[in-house]
Enzyme design. Structure first.
Site, PDB file in Angstrom:
ATOM      1  N   ASP A  61     -38.514 -16.596 -53.408  1.00 41.93           N
ATOM      2  CA  ASP A  61     -39.642 -17.501 -53.448  1.00 41.93           C
ATOM      3  C   ASP A  61     -40.590 -17.264 -52.229  1.00 41.93           C
ATOM      4  O   ASP A  61     -40.123 -16.950 -51.236  1.00 41.93           O
ATOM      5  CB  ASP A  61     -38.872 -18.943 -53.451  1.00 41.93           C
ATOM      6  CG  ASP A  61     -39.965 -20.073 -53.322  1.00 41.93           C
ATOM      7  OD1 ASP A  61     -40.763 -20.056 -54.459  1.00 41.93           O
ATOM      8  OD2 ASP A  61     -39.707 -20.812 -52.655  1.00 41.93           O
ATOM      9  N   MET A  62     -41.887 -18.316 -52.327  1.00 45.59           N
ATOM     10  CA  MET A  62     -42.820 -18.175 -51.183  1.00 45.59           C
ATOM     11  C   MET A  62     -42.893 -19.289 -50.688  1.00 45.59           C
ATOM     12  O   MET A  62     -42.146 -19.396 -49.346  1.00 45.59           O
ATOM     13  CB  MET A  62     -44.129 -17.682 -51.954  1.00 45.59           C
ATOM     14  CG  MET A  62     -44.332 -16.202 -52.367  1.00 45.59           C
ATOM     15  SD  MET A  62     -45.776 -15.736 -52.989  1.00 45.59           S
ATOM     16  CE  MET A  62     -46.849 -16.032 -51.492  1.00 45.59           C
ATOM     17  N   ASP A  63     -43.311 -20.507 -51.257  1.00 46.43           N
ATOM     18  CA  ASP A  63     -43.449 -21.696 -50.531  1.00 46.43           C
ATOM     19  C   ASP A  63     -42.342 -22.493 -50.075  1.00 46.43           C
ATOM     20  O   ASP A  63     -41.267 -22.466 -51.260  1.00 46.43           O
ATOM     21  CB  ASP A  63     -44.429 -22.608 -51.290  1.00 46.43           C
ATOM     22  CG  ASP A  63     -45.955 -22.006 -51.407  1.00 46.43           C
ATOM     23  OD1 ASP A  63     -46.533 -22.216 -50.463  1.00 46.43           O
ATOM     24  OD2 ASP A  63     -46.177 -21.367 -52.583  1.00 46.43           O
ATOM     25  N   GLY A 105     -44.197 -19.773 -57.790  1.00 46.90           N
ATOM     26  CA  GLY A 105     -44.670 -20.272 -58.951  1.00 46.90           C
ATOM     27  C   GLY A 105     -46.179 -20.216 -58.786  1.00 46.90           C
ATOM     28  O   GLY A 105     -46.939 -20.827 -59.515  1.00 46.90           O
ATOM     29  N   LYS A 164     -37.970 -18.239 -63.430  1.00 48.64           N
ATOM     30  CA  LYS A 164     -37.899 -17.055 -62.702  1.00 48.64           C
ATOM     31  C   LYS A 164     -36.884 -16.213 -62.999  1.00 48.64           C
ATOM     32  O   LYS A 164     -36.924 -14.973 -62.832  1.00 48.64           O
ATOM     33  CB  LYS A 164     -37.737 -17.662 -61.194  1.00 48.64           C
ATOM     34  CG  LYS A 164     -38.780 -18.171 -60.714  1.00 48.64           C
ATOM     35  CD  LYS A 164     -39.058 -18.811 -59.339  1.00 48.64           C
ATOM     36  CE  LYS A 164     -40.008 -19.368 -58.478  1.00 48.64           C
ATOM     37  NZ  LYS A 164     -40.042 -19.694 -57.367  1.00 48.64           N
ATOM     38  N   ASP A 193     -35.857 -22.578 -52.669  1.00 47.60           N
ATOM     39  CA  ASP A 193     -35.576 -23.941 -52.048  1.00 47.60           C
ATOM     40  C   ASP A 193     -35.847 -24.962 -53.016  1.00 47.60           C
ATOM     41  O   ASP A 193     -35.359 -26.083 -52.675  1.00 47.60           O
ATOM     42  CB  ASP A 193     -36.610 -24.080 -50.827  1.00 47.60           C
ATOM     43  CG  ASP A 193     -37.999 -24.392 -51.193  1.00 47.60           C
ATOM     44  OD1 ASP A 193     -38.504 -25.332 -50.924  1.00 47.60           O
ATOM     45  OD2 ASP A 193     -38.401 -23.283 -51.872  1.00 47.60           O
ATOM     46  N   SER A 194     -36.485 -24.828 -54.168  1.00 44.69           N
ATOM     47  CA  SER A 194     -36.522 -25.896 -55.323  1.00 44.69           C
ATOM     48  C   SER A 194     -36.282 -25.642 -56.416  1.00 44.69           C
ATOM     49  O   SER A 194     -35.298 -24.587 -56.633  1.00 44.69           O
ATOM     50  CB  SER A 194     -38.295 -26.078 -55.164  1.00 44.69           C
ATOM     51  OG  SER A 194     -38.569 -26.137 -53.726  1.00 44.69           O
ATOM     52  N   ASN A 211     -37.556 -24.975 -59.176  1.00 47.31           N
ATOM     53  CA  ASN A 211     -38.096 -23.812 -59.825  1.00 47.31           C
ATOM     54  C   ASN A 211     -37.430 -22.516 -59.523  1.00 47.31           C
ATOM     55  O   ASN A 211     -37.463 -21.550 -60.021  1.00 47.31           O
ATOM     56  CB  ASN A 211     -39.452 -23.660 -59.896  1.00 47.31           C
ATOM     57  CG  ASN A 211     -40.121 -23.426 -58.457  1.00 47.31           C
ATOM     58  OD1 ASN A 211     -39.361 -23.548 -57.286  1.00 47.31           O
ATOM     59  ND2 ASN A 211     -41.306 -23.252 -58.340  1.00 47.31           N
TER      60      ASN A 211
END
Length: 258
Positions: free
Chosen positions: A15-17, A50, A176, A199-200, A202
């Site tokens: 994941d990125m953010d 996302g 994902k 972390d979330s 998604n």
């Protein structure tokens, strides 16, 4: 987790953010180094985000990634040369209803179409555009819960979040994990050979289905409960830590594991 499991990892999904990026929206140098170490060891590194291709491509290029990108929570899959592999759309009629729901509750919104990000606005002719995702930003817990309840009642959406104050809506069944399964098929590997880090909400689908699912130290509680293990936070090079501990088997201090 055993060393046998660690040695089986052939793909790292990030994941990125809140994960790859620190709180300033930057890739820490330690994460860059660990990603290079993984790629030098022949391991695929895939951004699974996302974000749209427009807002993640530069990061992928800066990491010299030579594989696939899973974007918009799995709505699109791209190869590293910028070729579209797969696209999964939200119907325009559904997008219109999502926008009307936002107007009803007075929420902030964003929407991703094929080629554009729409912040707190939508075009007059929603039907003329192909849509990938709709999002709500709602600081008020009561309003957010009411919007969530109405979304769930429709039973035609994939609902997640990328922070505690937003709601992300994709086409039903698009997430994902599904995107990564497509990537794995093309690379002739299995989800059991994937380490997924996030972390979330998604990220939960890929964390559940990966051979090793890792939650960030700053992850939402439900993500930590779902994951096999928890690494350090995104401001403590948590991605680098996870890569070295569970993929490259570098010697490090213990982290919390389930």
């Amino acid at each position: 987790m055993t060393n046998e499991q660690n040695k089986a990892i052939k793909l790292i999904a990030l994941d990125m953010d809140g994960t790859l990026l620190n709180s300033n929206g930057e890739i820490p140098e330690e994460n860059r180094i660990a990603i290079k170490e993984a790629q030098d060891a022949g391991i695929h590194v895939v951004l699974s985000t996302g974000r749209s291709i427009a807002t993640c491509k530069d990061h992928a290029e800066s990491l010299f990634l030579k594989t696939y990108l899973v974007t918009v929570n799995g709505s699109e899959i791209w190869d590293w040369q910028g070729n579209l592999i797969e696209r999964n759309l939200v119907e325009a009629e559904q997008m219109r209803w999502l926008w009307e729901l936002a107007q009803k509750h007075g929420t902030k919104t964003w929407a991703i179409s094929c080629g554009k990000l729409w912040n707190n606005e939508m075009p007059e002719d929603i039907d003329a555009i192909e849509w990938l995702k709709f999002g709500y930003h709602i600081d008020d817990d009561a309003i957010r819960n009411e919007v969530l309840k109405e979304l769930q009642a429709r039973n035609i959406f994939e609902i997640s979040n990328s922070s505690l104050v937003n709601i992300e809506v994709n086409a039903l069944g698009i997430n994902k994990a599904k995107g990564l399964k497509t990537v794995c098929e093309r690379l002739d590997i299995t989800m059991a050979e994937v380490m997924a880090v996030g972390d979330s909400l998604n990220d939960i689908s890929m964390i559940k289905e990966a051979g090793i699912g890792v939650a960030m130290g700053n992850a939402q509680d439900i993500v930590k409960e779902t994951a096999n293990a928890t690494t350090k936070t995104n401001d403590e090079n948590g991605v680098a830590y996870a890569i070295r501990k569970w993929v490259l088997q570098a010697e490090q201090e213990p982290v919390l594991e389930k």
